[in-house]
Each structure stands twice: as structure tokens, then as C-alpha cells.
Design an enzyme around this catalytic site. Structure first.
Site, short mmCIF file in Angstrom:
data_model
loop_
_atom_site.label_atom_id
_atom_site.label_comp_id
_atom_site.label_asym_id
_atom_site.label_seq_id
_atom_site.Cartn_x
_atom_site.Cartn_y
_atom_site.Cartn_z
N HIS A 22 -35.49 88.86 -22.77
CA HIS A 22 -34.09 87.85 -22.69
C HIS A 22 -34.35 86.65 -23.62
O HIS A 22 -35.45 86.16 -23.89
CB HIS A 22 -34.23 86.91 -21.26
CG HIS A 22 -33.99 87.75 -20.05
ND1 HIS A 22 -35.41 88.42 -19.74
CD2 HIS A 22 -33.12 88.36 -19.52
CE1 HIS A 22 -35.16 89.12 -18.34
NE2 HIS A 22 -33.60 89.03 -18.27
N ASP A 61 -36.97 84.01 -22.70
CA ASP A 61 -38.27 84.41 -22.41
C ASP A 61 -39.19 84.11 -23.61
O ASP A 61 -40.41 83.66 -23.48
CB ASP A 61 -38.40 86.05 -22.32
CG ASP A 61 -37.73 86.50 -21.13
OD1 ASP A 61 -37.28 85.61 -20.16
OD2 ASP A 61 -37.48 87.81 -21.27
C1 XUL Z 1 -33.36 91.70 -12.57
C2 XUL Z 1 -33.66 92.48 -13.83
C3 XUL Z 1 -33.70 91.73 -14.97
C4 XUL Z 1 -32.87 92.74 -15.92
C5 XUL Z 1 -32.65 92.05 -17.52
O1 XUL Z 1 -33.55 92.09 -11.38
O2 XUL Z 1 -33.78 93.41 -13.51
O3 XUL Z 1 -34.85 91.51 -15.38
O4 XUL Z 1 -33.83 93.92 -16.31
O5 XUL Z 1 -32.10 91.00 -17.22
#
Ligand code: XUL
Ligand code: CO
Length: 442
Positions: free
Chosen positions: A104, A107
Site C-alpha cells: 500500500h 506502507d
Molecule cells: C485486508 C487485506 C488487505 C488487502 C490489500 O483484509 O487483505 O491487506 O490485501 O489492501
């Protein structure tokens, strides 16, 4: 670039030593260089490390703060720490022999005081990631925007009742997509985050779904504008953080995408733990996506069925993974997708070495499942069984039904004059389960 110091000095590059090894820091089944059907195992499996768990996870839970303390987190300048953290991460990616990672935006880089500042910081840190990708050869499987952690998104991002928040989320997604493009990301993920609701007393469900669709249309349009060729992925999840998430499961995701004319632009990123939260098996979600030609990528993990929330554990259940892998291989694989370990260490697993044990287990389990599924498909026993089970649709009136050449009247006549009562046939479930067991434990 100056040579980064070793952040995991006690752990070597993980070797493949085969099923008989006693070395806990060796692969038993994942041999990244082994060539199968003209491609290496690394190429077939396209393993990816989830940055948010592996490098931002600290073991916090609702009852207490983090337990995991990494030495590279010690600095006082957040951007400097972000860069050193990236260096530790790339050392890990190389040592664990994963060809990909995922992140993300928030992150990899800390959020600034304004959007402009956040964008600047992200650009700067992404530049460092780019350099590390180049020197190590590790690639970006997908990027995404964190549109759920900041309090501004407490009532959703694209589905927020405030248009201002929608606009902010759009701006943030724009930047995350552009950074993903710059880093050669092969996909871009939309996980719903807080796109759902807690109570209909304050929610206009129809309007929120329309806003979510609008947001995705804007993303499609922006990808076209900037020439981003990566695959867009929807990651369904039925609940958590909100009570009801709009992307409940693959089936409702398909209905949503088709309702709003988005189906050509999206595939699915299927997460094992999200499947089970929705009351489905992992394999079911894969089959539903594959049946629609929309299987994109996998978030590889497992939930604890006794707990019932998103525990994001590493999955070593070879039976479950073999069944999943059968469906994935039958569907022709994941294309630009891969197996991303969206899984985290348990709270007391505080040593850097634990990160290796966790991923070695996850990778080995998938590699073994891959080999078993290939053998099962090559021998074709289940396929033959299923084909024969439906053989009555291959010829005669069965084929007419499939081809739309029969109607209620013609079928009624057929039953009354010729067919009479159908002969029941066993589904042979136990026989098939024993057959599977024989493959799993040879
Ligand atoms: C949350 C989840 C996230 C997604 C990316 O449950 O799985 O981490 O993979 O936003
Ligand atoms: Co996920």
C-alpha cells in the site's frame, strides 16, 4: 548505491534441500530454479511478499500494542527509516527468494501533513524502491492505496457520505496508481477497506454502491490516460472492518462489476481468509472467478475457523492448497497475478528468523500443492469422473438442452413417451475423497 549492511545477518539465502532435510531454514519443496514445462518454479508460482505484514506488522492487537521490534525502525526521521526499512525488505525478498512484493502507498512511505507533502514523500521513497528493484531484480506484483487507516476514511473512501472524502481518496488512488506504474507493477488492487456500512439507519446503500462504481470508472479512465497497462483487481471480503462490505465475495463482485459495466476491466484477487469469512471454501471462490474468466491473483493465507475473524495466518494446509491449485491450473494459471503472502506472524513470534520460518512454510506448502495438483491433473482421474458424470449432456437430447434446441414441451413429450423415470447414480464422494487422500499421502 552504497552496499546495504546485512539486516538479517544470521540467515543465509534459503537453499532448496529437498523433502528429507532437517534444516529448518531450507526449502523442502520450493526449488525456485527447477524447470517444469520450460519455466522455473519461481516463474510458475510468482510468490510475493506483503509489505504491510512482513515490514509494517508489529504484532499489535485490540488488547495490546506491538511486540515485534526491528532494529531498522529505531531512527527518528520517518523518511530515513522508510528507506532503511526498504533495504531490509529487499534483503529479505532476496534471501527468501521471492520474485515479487506488494505494498500500500502508506506502507512504504509515511503520510505527510498535506496531500502534497504525502505525494512528495511517496515519490521520494518510491525512487529508493525503484533503485532496489533494479539492483536485486525483485519486481512489484501489485500496488494499492491505503484508503482505510487514516481517520478521514472512517466512513469509507469511495462510499463516504462526504464528497470531499471521495475527492481525497481519488487523489490518493491516482498517486498510488502512478507510483505502481513507475515501479513496473503488474497489477493494481482495490480492496474495499471501509467500503461498506455499519447501519442502514445512516446509510444510502444504493448511492454508496453507485459512488463505488463511479470511483472504479474514474480509475479505469485514469489508467487509460497515463497508459497504465497493469491488471485491475478487486479483492472481495464480506466483513471486517465494516459489518457489511460491498465486495462481499466473488459472486457479488461479479454482479456489481456487471451491473455497472466494469467487468471488462477487472479480475479478482482472491484471499483464502476472506473466502472462509464469507462462508465459502478457498477453492469455491477460485472456481467462481475462473468460471467468469476473472481469476486474477491470490492473497495466500488462512484464517482460524475457530476464531472467525481475519487472522491472516500462513497456510500449511496442503489439502486445501492442492484443491485450490487444481482449480487454478485448470483455469490456465494466474496470468499477471501471483501468490502474495497476505499473512502475518503471530504476536509472540518476535524474532527476525520467524519471518523466514513463516514464509518458508507458506512457500513450501504451495510448492508441494503445485506439484500434487499437476500430478492429479496429469493422471486425469477426477476430470474423467466429472466428465462422465455429465456425459448425458454430450449427445442426444442432453446436447439439445445445452444448445438451446429443446423446450419445455419437447422435453415433456420425451419423458412421457420415451424416457420415463431417471435412474439415480451415485455421486461417489467418499470414493473420490479416498482417491485424493492417496495422492496427498503417497
Ligand atoms: C485486508 C487485506 C488487505 C488487502 C490489500 O483484509 O487483505 O491487506 O490485501 O489492501
Ligand atoms: Co488481502
Amino acid at each position: 548505491m552504497k552496499k546495504a549492511r546485512a539486516h538479517f545477518p544470521t540467515v543465509p539465502v534459503i537453499p532448496y534441500e529437498g523433502p528429507g532435510t532437517d534444516n529448518p531454514l531450507a526449502f523442502r519443496h520450493y526449488n525456485p530454479d527447477e524447470v517444469i514445462d520450460g519455466r522455473t518454479m519461481a516463474d510458475h508460482l510468482r510468490f510475493s511478499i506483503a509489505y504491510w505484514h512482513a515490514f509494517r506488522g508489529v504484532g499489535a492487537d485490540p488488547f495490546g500494542p506491538g511486540t515485534i521490534v526491528r532494529p531498522w525502525e529505531a531512527g527518528r526521521d520517518p523518511v530515513g527509516v522508510a528507506k532503511v526499512r526498504l533495504e531490509a525488505a529487499f534483503e529479505f525478498f532476496q534471501k527468501i527468494r521471492a520474485p515479487f512484493y506488494c505494498f500500500h502507498d502508506r506502507d512504504i512511505a509515511p503520510e505527510g501533513k498535506t496531500l502534497a507533502e504525502s505525494n512528495r514523500i511517496l515519490d521520494q521513497v518510491a525512487g529508493h524502491a525503484h533503485a532496489l528493484q533494479k539492483t536485486t531484480g525483485v519486481k512489484l506484483l501489485w500496488g494499492t492505496a491505503n484508503l482505510f487507516s487514516n481517520p478521514r476514511y472512517m466512513c469509507g473512501a469511495a462510499t463516504n457520505p462526504d464528497a470531499h472524502v471521495f475527492a481525497y481518496a481519488a487523489a490518493q488512488a491516482k498517486q498510488a496508481m502512478e507510483v505502481t506504474q513507475r515501479l513496473g507493477g503488474e497489477n493494481y488492487v482495490f480492496w474495499g477497506g471501509r467500503e461498506g456500512y455499519e447501519t442502514l439507519l445512516n446509510t444510502d446503500l444504493k448511492r454508496e454502491q453507485e459512488h463505488l462504481a463511479r470511483f472504479l470508472h474514474l480509475a479505469v479512465a485514469h489508467a487509460k490516460t497515463i497508459g497504465f497497462k497493469g491488471q485491475f483487481l478487486i479483492e472481495p471480503k464480506p466483513k471486517e472492518p465494516t459489518k457489511h462490505q460491498y465486495d462481499f465475495d466473488v459472486a457479488s463482485g461479479i454482479a456489481f462489476l456487471r451491473t455497472f459495466g466494469l467487468e471488462k476491466h477487472f479480475k479478482f484477487n482472491i484471499e483464502t481468509n476472506h473466502a472462509t469469512l464469507a462462508g465459502h471454501t478457498f477453492q469455491h471462490e477460485i472456481e467462481v472467478a475462473a468460471a467468469a474468466g476473472m481469476l486474477g491473483s491470490i492473497d495466500a493465507n488462512a484464517g482460524d475457523l475457530l476464531l472467525g475473524w481475519d487472522t491472516d495466518q500462513f497456510n500449511t494446509d496442503v489439502r486445501e492448497l492442492t484443491l485450490a491449485m487444481i482449480s487454478i491450473l485448470r483455469a490456465g494459471g494466474l496470468g499477471s497475478g501471483g501468490f502474495n503472502f497476505d499473512a502475518k506472524l503471530r504476536r509472540p513470534s518476535i524474532d527476525p528468523e520467524d519471518l523466514f520460518h513463516a514464509h518458508i512454510g507458506g512457500m513450501d506448502a504451495y510448492a508441494l500443492a503445485f506439484k500434487l495438483a499437476r500430478r492429479i491433473l496429469a493422471e486425469g482421474k477426477f476430470e474423467t469422473f466429472v466428465r462422465e458424470r455429465y456425459a448425458s449432456f454430450d449427445t442426444g437430447f442432453g446436447r439439445d438442452i445445452e444448445r438451446g434446441k429443446a423446450d419445455f414441451r419437447s422435453l415433456e413429450k420425451l419423458v412421457l413417451t420415451k424416457l420415463g423415470e431417471p435412474q439415480p447414480r451415485s455421486g461417489r464422494q467418499e470414493y473420490l475423497e479416498n482417491l485424493l487422500l492417496a495422492y496427498l499421502h503417497r
